[in-house]
Motif scaffolding. Sequence first.
Motif, mmCIF file in Angstrom:
data_model
loop_
_atom_site.group_PDB
_atom_site.id
_atom_site.type_symbol
_atom_site.label_atom_id
_atom_site.label_comp_id
_atom_site.label_asym_id
_atom_site.label_seq_id
_atom_site.Cartn_x
_atom_site.Cartn_y
_atom_site.Cartn_z
ATOM 1 N N VAL A 208 -8.049 -9.939 -7.073
ATOM 2 C CA VAL A 208 -8.212 -8.912 -7.464
ATOM 3 C C VAL A 208 -6.517 -8.338 -7.134
ATOM 4 O O VAL A 208 -5.959 -9.031 -5.638
ATOM 5 C CB VAL A 208 -8.645 -8.030 -6.009
ATOM 6 N N TYR A 209 -5.869 -7.600 -7.476
ATOM 7 C CA TYR A 209 -4.554 -6.817 -7.294
ATOM 8 C C TYR A 209 -5.003 -5.240 -6.235
ATOM 9 O O TYR A 209 -4.698 -4.898 -7.166
ATOM 10 C CB TYR A 209 -3.283 -6.747 -8.162
ATOM 11 N N GLN A 210 -4.310 -5.646 -5.296
ATOM 12 C CA GLN A 210 -3.965 -4.483 -4.698
ATOM 13 C C GLN A 210 -3.035 -3.816 -4.568
ATOM 14 O O GLN A 210 -2.344 -4.494 -4.042
ATOM 15 C CB GLN A 210 -4.492 -4.125 -3.706
ATOM 16 N N SER A 211 -2.967 -2.582 -5.223
ATOM 17 C CA SER A 211 -0.906 -1.863 -5.207
ATOM 18 C C SER A 211 -0.800 -2.467 -3.867
ATOM 19 O O SER A 211 -1.173 -1.950 -2.352
ATOM 20 C CB SER A 211 -1.286 0.139 -4.632
ATOM 21 N N PRO A 212 0.744 -3.248 -3.816
ATOM 22 C CA PRO A 212 1.317 -3.439 -2.723
ATOM 23 C C PRO A 212 1.616 -2.233 -1.450
ATOM 24 O O PRO A 212 1.858 -2.433 -0.041
ATOM 25 C CB PRO A 212 2.499 -3.926 -2.875
ATOM 26 N N ALA A 213 1.380 -0.937 -2.341
ATOM 27 C CA ALA A 213 2.390 0.079 -1.321
ATOM 28 C C ALA A 213 0.961 0.687 -0.514
ATOM 29 O O ALA A 213 1.342 1.837 0.304
ATOM 30 C CB ALA A 213 3.273 1.188 -2.383
ATOM 31 N N PHE A 214 -0.137 1.009 -1.010
ATOM 32 C CA PHE A 214 -1.640 1.125 -0.574
ATOM 33 C C PHE A 214 -1.187 1.114 1.055
ATOM 34 O O PHE A 214 -1.670 -0.045 1.512
ATOM 35 C CB PHE A 214 -2.857 0.984 -1.298
ATOM 36 N N SER A 215 -1.895 2.513 1.515
ATOM 37 C CA SER A 215 -2.086 2.450 2.932
ATOM 38 C C SER A 215 -2.615 3.878 3.009
ATOM 39 O O SER A 215 -2.907 4.170 4.843
ATOM 40 C CB SER A 215 -0.556 3.083 3.719
ATOM 41 N N GLY A 216 -2.944 4.238 2.469
ATOM 42 C CA GLY A 216 -4.721 4.699 2.829
ATOM 43 C C GLY A 216 -4.797 5.909 1.212
ATOM 44 O O GLY A 216 -3.551 6.469 0.970
ATOM 45 N N ALA A 217 -5.457 6.090 1.335
ATOM 46 C CA ALA A 217 -5.895 6.805 -0.532
ATOM 47 C C ALA A 217 -5.288 8.703 -0.520
ATOM 48 O O ALA A 217 -4.421 8.773 -1.150
ATOM 49 C CB ALA A 217 -7.483 7.594 -0.362
ATOM 50 N N GLU A 218 -5.472 8.952 1.154
ATOM 51 C CA GLU A 218 -4.506 10.111 0.897
ATOM 52 C C GLU A 218 -2.699 10.265 1.174
ATOM 53 O O GLU A 218 -1.777 10.754 1.223
ATOM 54 C CB GLU A 218 -5.254 10.988 2.797
#
Length: 262
Positions: A105-115
């Motif tokens: 799985v690769y999660q966007s490294p900039a993700f910090s919450g959907a909003e």
Amino acid sequence: MKRQLGRFIGLLAGFVFAAGALVLPAAAAPAPSSTVVGGTQADQGEFPFMVRLSMGCGGALYTPQIVLTAAHCVSGTGDDAGITATLGVVDLNSASAITAHSTYVYQSPAFSGAENGNDWALIKLDAPVSGSQVATLAVTDSTAYDNGTFTIAGWGAAVEGGAQQQHLLKATVPYVDDATCTKAYPGLVTAASLCAGYVDQGGVDTCQGDSGGPMFRRDAAGGWIQVGIVSWGNGCARPGFPGVYTKVSTYAADIAAAAATL
């Protein structure tokens, strides 16, 4: 205001997370200039790129071995053999269903919450899937398709807080401009998000269990192209609160670069 931060089915008290289906409240008003009031059953083969993920999310087949979904559907980047993908059918109980298992799985490294945006992730399958039942879905790298009328589809709840669906549902929703969507969601990151729905009356939307699924439309050549990823919203199909989708055109280059490494 209680926001539904991600339409993924989770167990966190105080929030209803979602990941799959279309909402048709019994009292929903007809949508103007549209024959779709809420979710209707999709035909077998109509959307061969649709993927159902075992953690309660949707996705789209990006390559024969990679599924594009939402970052909030996964827990991070790394080896992961725990996700089952079901493809090639509209009825999840069909004997014709194709199943594959995740390896990474690769999660966007900039993700910090959907909003906050960056709500995208890639799931690598243990083998490429093939056959007439399945197809990949192109993604837009241009804002030219970030308007008009979109198609949404999923196996999630058909009413807010309802049960997940066995049969794939579909609906159409219109683009909601940034100014209108920002009134519903102050602080909305418009560069990262695309809004769609019937703002005045509600009645058509994605819901719990649709997270990670695609929002798509026809391109200039008449083919399907993905413009959004089901991300979050305030409830499901509520008047005044359109659905919020990851703006794929913003992240297309990042998605392609990450996919090339898997």
